[in-house]
Write a protein that holds these residues in place. Structure first.
Motif, PDB file in Angstrom:
ATOM      1  N   MET A 134       0.533  -1.459   0.265  1.00 51.88           N
ATOM      2  CA  MET A 134      -0.040   0.516  -0.175  1.00 51.88           C
ATOM      3  C   MET A 134       1.071   1.382  -0.263  1.00 51.88           C
ATOM      4  O   MET A 134       1.974   1.186   0.105  1.00 51.88           O
ATOM      5  CB  MET A 134      -0.916  -0.402   1.478  1.00 51.88           C
ATOM      6  CG  MET A 134      -0.489   0.497   2.447  1.00 51.88           C
ATOM      7  SD  MET A 134      -1.143   0.310   3.783  1.00 51.88           S
ATOM      8  CE  MET A 134      -1.768  -0.760   4.074  1.00 51.88           C
ATOM      9  N   GLY A 135       0.434   2.356  -0.114  1.00 45.78           N
ATOM     10  CA  GLY A 135       0.861   3.839   0.079  1.00 45.78           C
ATOM     11  C   GLY A 135       1.674   4.088   0.900  1.00 45.78           C
ATOM     12  O   GLY A 135       2.769   4.570   0.673  1.00 45.78           O
ATOM     13  N   LEU A 136       1.009   3.406   2.021  1.00 47.10           N
ATOM     14  CA  LEU A 136       1.755   4.269   3.015  1.00 47.10           C
ATOM     15  C   LEU A 136       3.258   3.320   3.381  1.00 47.10           C
ATOM     16  O   LEU A 136       3.669   3.966   3.244  1.00 47.10           O
ATOM     17  CB  LEU A 136       0.383   3.460   4.724  1.00 47.10           C
ATOM     18  CG  LEU A 136       1.517   3.629   6.111  1.00 47.10           C
ATOM     19  CD1 LEU A 136       1.411   5.306   6.266  1.00 47.10           C
ATOM     20  CD2 LEU A 136       0.861   2.757   7.237  1.00 47.10           C
ATOM     21  N   ILE A 137       3.497   2.003   3.098  1.00 51.70           N
ATOM     22  CA  ILE A 137       4.485   1.674   3.379  1.00 51.70           C
ATOM     23  C   ILE A 137       5.723   2.528   2.106  1.00 51.70           C
ATOM     24  O   ILE A 137       6.964   2.880   3.038  1.00 51.70           O
ATOM     25  CB  ILE A 137       4.723   0.516   3.054  1.00 51.70           C
ATOM     26  CG1 ILE A 137       4.240  -0.496   4.012  1.00 51.70           C
ATOM     27  CG2 ILE A 137       6.157  -1.141   2.447  1.00 51.70           C
ATOM     28  CD1 ILE A 137       3.863  -2.277   3.676  1.00 51.70           C
ATOM     29  N   ASP A 138       5.719   2.656   0.444  1.00 53.62           N
ATOM     30  CA  ASP A 138       6.237   3.191   0.231  1.00 53.62           C
ATOM     31  C   ASP A 138       6.998   4.827   0.743  1.00 53.62           C
ATOM     32  O   ASP A 138       7.165   5.235   0.169  1.00 53.62           O
ATOM     33  CB  ASP A 138       5.407   3.727  -1.401  1.00 53.62           C
ATOM     34  CG  ASP A 138       6.384   4.139  -2.378  1.00 53.62           C
ATOM     35  OD1 ASP A 138       7.118   4.107  -2.535  1.00 53.62           O
ATOM     36  OD2 ASP A 138       5.532   5.385  -2.948  1.00 53.62           O
ATOM     37  N   ILE A 139       5.415   5.671   1.002  1.00 53.84           N
ATOM     38  CA  ILE A 139       5.262   7.482   1.534  1.00 53.84           C
ATOM     39  C   ILE A 139       6.636   6.884   3.033  1.00 53.84           C
ATOM     40  O   ILE A 139       7.477   7.702   2.918  1.00 53.84           O
ATOM     41  CB  ILE A 139       3.924   7.423   1.814  1.00 53.84           C
ATOM     42  CG1 ILE A 139       3.534   7.947   0.897  1.00 53.84           C
ATOM     43  CG2 ILE A 139       4.598   9.030   2.883  1.00 53.84           C
ATOM     44  CD1 ILE A 139       3.974   8.717  -0.481  1.00 53.84           C
ATOM     45  N   LYS A 140       6.301   5.757   3.475  1.00 50.47           N
ATOM     46  CA  LYS A 140       7.736   5.567   4.882  1.00 50.47           C
ATOM     47  C   LYS A 140       8.903   5.795   5.131  1.00 50.47           C
ATOM     48  O   LYS A 140       9.461   6.418   4.957  1.00 50.47           O
ATOM     49  CB  LYS A 140       6.711   4.807   6.156  1.00 50.47           C
ATOM     50  CG  LYS A 140       5.931   5.546   6.713  1.00 50.47           C
ATOM     51  CD  LYS A 140       5.348   4.351   8.141  1.00 50.47           C
ATOM     52  CE  LYS A 140       4.320   4.938   8.714  1.00 50.47           C
ATOM     53  NZ  LYS A 140       3.664   4.308   9.623  1.00 50.47           N
ATOM     54  N   ALA A 141       9.468   4.516   3.483  1.00 51.83           N
ATOM     55  CA  ALA A 141      10.322   4.592   3.009  1.00 51.83           C
ATOM     56  C   ALA A 141      10.768   6.148   1.726  1.00 51.83           C
ATOM     57  O   ALA A 141      11.877   6.362   3.036  1.00 51.83           O
ATOM     58  CB  ALA A 141      10.561   3.543   1.933  1.00 51.83           C
ATOM     59  N   ARG A 142      10.207   6.183   2.153  1.00 53.04           N
ATOM     60  CA  ARG A 142      10.657   7.937   0.743  1.00 53.04           C
ATOM     61  C   ARG A 142      10.833   9.045   2.138  1.00 53.04           C
ATOM     62  O   ARG A 142      11.861   9.992   2.188  1.00 53.04           O
ATOM     63  CB  ARG A 142       9.410   8.695  -0.572  1.00 53.04           C
ATOM     64  CG  ARG A 142       9.650   7.088  -1.230  1.00 53.04           C
ATOM     65  CD  ARG A 142       8.439   7.521  -2.239  1.00 53.04           C
ATOM     66  NE  ARG A 142       8.040   9.448  -2.507  1.00 53.04           N
ATOM     67  CZ  ARG A 142       7.354   9.933  -3.287  1.00 53.04           C
ATOM     68  NH1 ARG A 142       6.257   8.892  -3.581  1.00 53.04           N
ATOM     69  NH2 ARG A 142       7.417  10.714  -3.784  1.00 53.04           N
ATOM     70  N   ILE A 143       9.525   8.829   3.063  1.00 60.45           N
ATOM     71  CA  ILE A 143      10.145   9.855   4.320  1.00 60.45           C
ATOM     72  C   ILE A 143      11.116   9.544   4.598  1.00 60.45           C
ATOM     73  O   ILE A 143      12.531  10.877   5.406  1.00 60.45           O
ATOM     74  CB  ILE A 143       9.574  10.010   5.116  1.00 60.45           C
ATOM     75  CG1 ILE A 143       7.724  10.638   4.681  1.00 60.45           C
ATOM     76  CG2 ILE A 143       9.692  10.648   6.908  1.00 60.45           C
ATOM     77  CD1 ILE A 143       6.734  10.500   5.643  1.00 60.45           C
ATOM     78  N   ALA A 144      11.665   8.342   5.131  1.00 59.72           N
ATOM     79  CA  ALA A 144      13.108   8.151   5.330  1.00 59.72           C
ATOM     80  C   ALA A 144      13.738   8.400   4.792  1.00 59.72           C
ATOM     81  O   ALA A 144      15.153   8.832   5.011  1.00 59.72           O
ATOM     82  CB  ALA A 144      12.859   6.464   5.427  1.00 59.72           C
ATOM     83  N   ALA A 201      14.260  11.379   2.862  1.00 59.66           N
ATOM     84  CA  ALA A 201      14.237  12.157   2.648  1.00 59.66           C
ATOM     85  C   ALA A 201      14.978  13.198   3.856  1.00 59.66           C
ATOM     86  O   ALA A 201      16.206  13.720   3.896  1.00 59.66           O
ATOM     87  CB  ALA A 201      13.197  13.119   2.666  1.00 59.66           C
ATOM     88  N   GLU A 202      14.493  12.694   4.889  1.00 63.71           N
ATOM     89  CA  GLU A 202      15.071  12.765   6.091  1.00 63.71           C
ATOM     90  C   GLU A 202      16.817  12.085   6.055  1.00 63.71           C
ATOM     91  O   GLU A 202      18.005  13.173   7.036  1.00 63.71           O
ATOM     92  CB  GLU A 202      15.268  12.045   7.213  1.00 63.71           C
ATOM     93  CG  GLU A 202      13.413  11.979   8.088  1.00 63.71           C
ATOM     94  CD  GLU A 202      12.801  11.108   8.508  1.00 63.71           C
ATOM     95  OE1 GLU A 202      11.803  11.794   9.351  1.00 63.71           O
ATOM     96  OE2 GLU A 202      13.304   9.919   9.055  1.00 63.71           O
TER      97      GLU A 202
END
Ligand SMILES: *Cc1c(COP(=O)(O)O)cnc(C)c1O
Length: 217
Positions: free
Chosen positions: A1-11, A13-14
């Protein structure tokens, strides 16, 4: 789902920005989304959500919170003073403090209720007629006003104009926050949250990239 992908992209970017993991919190913007989609994100373990209307949030979150008691919701849309009491009971943060009358109402209710959500002042960085938020030139004075009311001000929020480079607005918001000693920066949505993290966002508000497109029909 989108959540896992977005969390990975946030990590990612951090990390790219040399920031600590988890220093940019993900607000999953669940407005208008079918309950089944919201439930799937709750089941996946996510606990921080955003809604832009008090009525809509009141209609669905108390039931979700019975099942997921540690789920928190932030108000990211405009707040009318006559809904302030209800908002203070529903939300753990309000990102849309944008005028003196609302600030004084929140201060009065905070006294009465003995509690107050974390607050963010919304800045209309693009100086758009139709958009809520305090004008950049008036931000310092308004921030002082909110602080003088003893309200728990955590940071600033902005929604850049759709047709402009968001980074310029994120940088401006960061500058206003820094000179006022504020740490919280609520900025970045589905299309630009990585840029917002590069410029110091502490809260990104991501809806459609997690849940899918909103169906307003
Ligand atoms: C709807 C909304 C978002 C999320 O927008 P997406 O483009 O779906 O990520 C973020 N912030 C505010 C204030 C919103 O109203």
């Amino acid at each position: 789902m989108g959540l896992i992908d977005i969390k990975a992209r946030i990590a990612k970017a951090e990390k790219l920005a040399g920031r600590a993991p988890g220093s940019a919190q993900l607000i999953a913007v669940s407005k208008v989304q079918p309950n089944a989609r919201v439930e799937a994100v709750l089941e996946a373990g996510h606990r921080l959500f955003g809604e832009n209307k008090v009525q809509e949030a009141a209609g669905k979150w108390p039931a979700f919170q019975e099942r997921f008691p540690d789920a928190e919701v932030h108000l990211i849309g405009p707040l009318q003073s006559n809904k302030a009491r209800q908002a203070m009971q529903l939300f753990s943060a309000i990102h849309s403090v944008d005028r003196p009358k609302l600030a004084t109402t929140l201060a009065r209710l905070a006294q009465e209720l003995g509690q107050c959500p974390d607050l963010f002042v919304q800045v209309n960085t693009g100086e758009e007629e139709q958009k809520a938020g305090i004008l950049p030139a008036e931000a310092d004075a308004f921030i002082k006003e909110v602080r003088d009311l003893d309200l728990p001000l955590k940071g600033l929020m902005c929604i850049p104009p759709v047709d402009e480079t968001p980074s310029l607005h994120f940088a401006l918001l960061g500058k206003i926050a820094a000179r006022n000693g504020l740490e919280g920066l609520s900025m970045g949505m589905s299309s630009d949250f990585e840029e917002a993290i590069a410029l110091g966002a502490t809260h990104v508000r991501v809806g459609s990239a997690i849940f899918g497109e909103r169906d307003y029909s």
